[in-house]
Design a protein around this motif. Structure first.
Motif, PDB file in Angstrom:
ATOM      1  N   TYR A 108      -7.275  -9.934   6.951  1.00 29.85           N
ATOM      2  CA  TYR A 108      -6.544  -8.735   6.551  1.00 29.85           C
ATOM      3  C   TYR A 108      -7.004  -7.462   7.268  1.00 29.85           C
ATOM      4  O   TYR A 108      -6.508  -6.373   6.964  1.00 29.85           O
ATOM      5  N   ASN A 109      -7.957  -7.588   8.180  1.00 29.67           N
ATOM      6  CA  ASN A 109      -8.459  -6.433   8.933  1.00 29.67           C
ATOM      7  C   ASN A 109      -9.003  -5.324   8.027  1.00 29.67           C
ATOM      8  O   ASN A 109      -8.870  -4.127   8.330  1.00 29.67           O
ATOM      9  N   GLN A 110      -9.599  -5.699   6.938  1.00 32.78           N
ATOM     10  CA  GLN A 110     -10.241  -4.754   6.041  1.00 32.78           C
ATOM     11  C   GLN A 110     -11.185  -5.500   5.107  1.00 32.78           C
ATOM     12  O   GLN A 110     -11.091  -6.729   4.963  1.00 32.78           O
ATOM     13  N   LEU A 111     -12.099  -4.758   4.509  1.00 32.90           N
ATOM     14  CA  LEU A 111     -12.960  -5.320   3.486  1.00 32.90           C
ATOM     15  C   LEU A 111     -12.178  -5.463   2.183  1.00 32.90           C
ATOM     16  O   LEU A 111     -11.193  -4.748   1.962  1.00 32.90           O
ATOM     17  N   PRO A 112     -12.575  -6.392   1.313  1.00 34.59           N
ATOM     18  CA  PRO A 112     -11.929  -6.426  -0.002  1.00 34.59           C
ATOM     19  C   PRO A 112     -12.171  -5.108  -0.728  1.00 34.59           C
ATOM     20  O   PRO A 112     -13.276  -4.565  -0.676  1.00 34.59           O
ATOM     21  N   LYS A 113     -11.176  -4.581  -1.387  1.00 36.99           N
ATOM     22  CA  LYS A 113     -11.307  -3.290  -2.045  1.00 36.99           C
ATOM     23  C   LYS A 113     -12.111  -3.403  -3.341  1.00 36.99           C
ATOM     24  O   LYS A 113     -11.985  -4.378  -4.079  1.00 36.99           O
ATOM     25  N   GLN A 114     -12.912  -2.371  -3.579  1.00 38.75           N
ATOM     26  CA  GLN A 114     -13.512  -2.190  -4.897  1.00 38.75           C
ATOM     27  C   GLN A 114     -12.608  -1.248  -5.683  1.00 38.75           C
ATOM     28  O   GLN A 114     -12.314  -0.144  -5.257  1.00 38.75           O
ATOM     29  N   LYS A 115     -12.136  -1.726  -6.820  1.00 47.54           N
ATOM     30  CA  LYS A 115     -11.130  -1.043  -7.634  1.00 47.54           C
ATOM     31  C   LYS A 115      -9.776  -1.074  -6.935  1.00 47.54           C
ATOM     32  O   LYS A 115      -9.377  -0.151  -6.241  1.00 47.54           O
ATOM     33  N   THR A 116      -9.111  -2.177  -7.130  1.00 47.93           N
ATOM     34  CA  THR A 116      -7.784  -2.373  -6.555  1.00 47.93           C
ATOM     35  C   THR A 116      -6.893  -3.011  -7.608  1.00 47.93           C
ATOM     36  O   THR A 116      -7.362  -3.398  -8.683  1.00 47.93           O
ATOM     37  N   GLY A 117      -5.607  -3.127  -7.322  1.00 45.93           N
ATOM     38  CA  GLY A 117      -4.733  -3.801  -8.265  1.00 45.93           C
ATOM     39  C   GLY A 117      -3.351  -3.222  -8.356  1.00 45.93           C
ATOM     40  O   GLY A 117      -2.789  -2.735  -7.365  1.00 45.93           O
ATOM     41  N   THR A 118      -2.786  -3.234  -9.571  1.00 45.45           N
ATOM     42  CA  THR A 118      -1.361  -2.996  -9.773  1.00 45.45           C
ATOM     43  C   THR A 118      -1.035  -1.603 -10.292  1.00 45.45           C
ATOM     44  O   THR A 118       0.040  -1.387 -10.847  1.00 45.45           O
ATOM     45  N   GLY A 119      -1.917  -0.651 -10.111  1.00 41.07           N
ATOM     46  CA  GLY A 119      -1.591   0.726 -10.447  1.00 41.07           C
ATOM     47  C   GLY A 119      -1.671   1.043 -11.923  1.00 41.07           C
ATOM     48  O   GLY A 119      -2.113   0.232 -12.747  1.00 41.07           O
ATOM     49  N   LEU A 120      -1.246   2.240 -12.273  1.00 41.45           N
ATOM     50  CA  LEU A 120      -1.402   2.764 -13.625  1.00 41.45           C
ATOM     51  C   LEU A 120      -0.255   2.323 -14.539  1.00 41.45           C
ATOM     52  O   LEU A 120       0.901   2.329 -14.140  1.00 41.45           O
ATOM     53  N   ASP A 121      -0.608   1.954 -15.753  1.00 40.72           N
ATOM     54  CA  ASP A 121       0.385   1.712 -16.790  1.00 40.72           C
ATOM     55  C   ASP A 121       1.002   3.065 -17.172  1.00 40.72           C
ATOM     56  O   ASP A 121       0.294   3.966 -17.627  1.00 40.72           O
TER      57      ASP A 121
END
Length: 402
Positions: free
Chosen positions: A64-77
Motif C-alpha cells: 500500500y506504499n504506507q505504514l499501517p495507520k494508528q487510529k484509522t477506520g470508518t469515521g465519526l458516528d
C-alpha cells in the motif's frame, strides 16, 4: 555345628539425610538455571513475534506504499458529539495499527470478521449468538463493549510469552505498540479536532510535536523516516496490566508530565519500599475509572495506553498521564517482563533489546511542543538523549550505537 550369620547392607539415617541434603543443594543450584533457560526461550519467542510484526509492516508497506495507520477506520458516528464517544455504528476511526496487518501475520480469518458485516456477538457465557442488526464492516468503536468477537480475541502473534496477563478485564491483550516519538503533544488526536476534522491549528501543533514514525490519523511511509530506518524505532514492547498497581501498566493521573517527564518518579507517587508499584495514595486511571483501563488491554484500540509507546522516559519507567482518561495525553514508555529492558522494533525490521539504563538526556526537560522555545522548540534535537533521538524520524540526529 555352627551356622554363619550374614549382615544385611543398608543406609543409616545419617547417610540418608546427607543424600537428601545433597539432592536439595543440587536442585537449588539447578532450578535457577532451568528458570533462566525457560525465560530465555520465552524472550526469544517474544522477539520472534515482534520480528513477524516487523515483516508484516514491511509487507503492508510494499502493498500500500504506507505504514499501517494508528487510529484509522470508518469515521465519526454522526449521532455522537466526539470521537471518544462509544458507538456501535462506526469505529470512530480509532482502530490501531495492528488491525490492518492481521492479513500479513496469517490472521486472515480475524481480518475477514473485522472487514465484513458480522452477524454474531459474544454471549454472557462466552459463546457466539446471532446479532440483529449485524455489526457494520470494521466494527464498533473498539473497547466500547465486551461482545464484539474480534475485539475480544487474543491473538498469539500479538502476545509476549513472558507476560502472564490473560483474560478479563482485558479485551484481547497485546504486548506490542507503535512508536509515537519523543513528545505526547497531539499524540492522541493528531491534526484533527473532536469531530475528526483537520484544522490548521491542530495540524500546526501536530507537525511540531509528533516526531515519531507513526502519527495518529495520518498516512505515514518509510520515505518520511529521514533519519534512516535502521536508526529509528517504529515499535516497542509493553506489559499488560495484572491488577497490581504496577507503575508500567496503571497510569498515574493529573500530573504535569509535559513540563517535567520524571515527575511521577520524584513526587512521591511511587512506593519507596516497592519501587515497581504506585504508593497507596496515588490516584491512577484504574483507581479512578475501573479495572478495564489497564495497559495493553485492547489490541484493536489506537489509544496509546493500549497500543502506543514513546521515547521520553526510558524502558520500564512510570506510565504517567497529564489528564485522567486513556483518550487523553500521557507518557507511555515501553516495558517488559524481561530482566533489565525491553525489545524495540527498528524501521528496517531489526529487533533490538534496549536496557533500562539507556542514555535518556534530561528527564526534567519540557517535551518538544509548538508553543515552546529553547531546547524544546519545534525542530530542536530531542532533549531525551540517545533514547529520544531513536524515536524521532527526521530530527537529523546521529545515532552511532546503543
Amino acid at each position: 555345628m555352627f551356622r554363619s550369620q550374614t549382615s544385611k547392607a543398608g543406609f543409616t539415617l545419617v547417610e540418608l539425610l546427607v543424600v537428601i541434603a545433597i539432592i536439595g543443594v543440587l536442585v537449588g543450584l539447578l532450578l535457577p538455571a532451568v528458570q533462566a533457560a525457560r525465560e530465555a526461550a520465552r524472550r526469544m519467542s517474544c522477539s520472534n513475534n515482534f520480528k513477524q510484526i516487523g515483516l508484516a509492516v514491511h509487507n503492508y508497506h510494499s502493498a500500500y506504499n504506507q505504514l499501517p495507520k494508528q487510529k484509522t477506520g470508518t469515521g465519526l458516528d454522526p449521532t455522537t458529539g466526539a470521537w471518544w464517544d462509544g458507538t456501535n455504528v462506526t469505529n470512530q476511526s480509532q482502530l490501531s495499527w495492528l488491525v490492518p496487518i492481521t492479513p500479513f501475520i496469517e490472521q486472515q480469518a480475524i481480518w475477514e470478521q473485522i472487514s465484513n458485516p458480522l452477524g454474531f456477538e459474544l454471549s454472557a457465557g462466552g459463546g457466539l449468538v446471532p446479532r440483529t442488526p449485524s455489526w457494520t464492516a470494521m466494527g464498533p468503536k473498539p473497547g466500547s463493549n465486551y461482545v464484539y468477537p474480534p475485539g475480544m480475541t487474543e491473538l498469539p502473534s500479538f502476545r509476549c510469552p513472558s507476560d502472564p496477563g490473560t483474560g478479563l478485564p482485558g479485551m484481547g491483550r497485546t504486548n506490542y505498540a507503535c512508536c509515537l516519538g519523543d513528545s505526547f503533544s497531539k499524540a492522541e488526536s493528531g491534526a484533527v479536532n473532536q469531530t475528526l476534522v483537520v484544522t490548521s491549528a491542530d495540524a500546526e501543533w501536530c507537525r511540531a510535536g509528533q516526531r515519531g514514525a507513526f502519527v495518529v490519523h495520518q498516512k505515514m511511509a518509510f520515505r518520511d523516516i529521514l533519519d534512516g530506518l535502521s536508526n529509528t524505532i517504529i515499535g516497542g514492547e509493553i506489559n499488560t496490566d495484572l491488577g497490581d498497581r504496577d507503575i508500567t501498566t496503571d497510569a498515574a493521573i493529573f500530573k504535569p508530565v509535559k513540563a517535567t517527564p520524571s515527575i511521577c518518579r520524584t513526587d512521591g507517587s511511587v512506593d519507596p519500599q516497592r519501587p515497581r508499584f504506585w504508593a497507596s495514595g496515588t490516584n491512577t486511571i484504574i483507581k479512578a475509572h475501573g479495572s478495564i483501563y489497564g495497559r495493553g488491554y485492547q489490541w484493536m484500540t489506537g489509544e496509546h495506553l493500549h497500543t502506543g509507546m514513546m521515547t521520553i522516559l526510558p524502558p520500564n519507567s512510570t506510565l504517567c498521564y497529564q489528564g485522567e482518561w486513556p483518550g487523553q495525553e500521557g507518557i507511555a514508555p515501553p516495558s517488559s517482563r524481561h530482566q533489565g529492558g525491553c525489545h524495540v522494533l527498528m524501521g528496517d525490521g531489526a529487533i533490538k533489546f534496549v536496557t533500562n539504563s539507556i542514555e535518556s538526556g534530561n528527564q526534567e526537560a519540557h517535551m518538544v511542543e509548538f508553543s515552546r522555545t529553547g531546547i524544546s522548540a519545534p525542530g530542536s534535537k530531542s532533549p531525551y538523549g540517545l533514547w529520544g533521538a531513536l524515536g524521532t524520524r527526521a530530527s537529523k540526529e546521529t545515532v552511532s550505537e546503543f
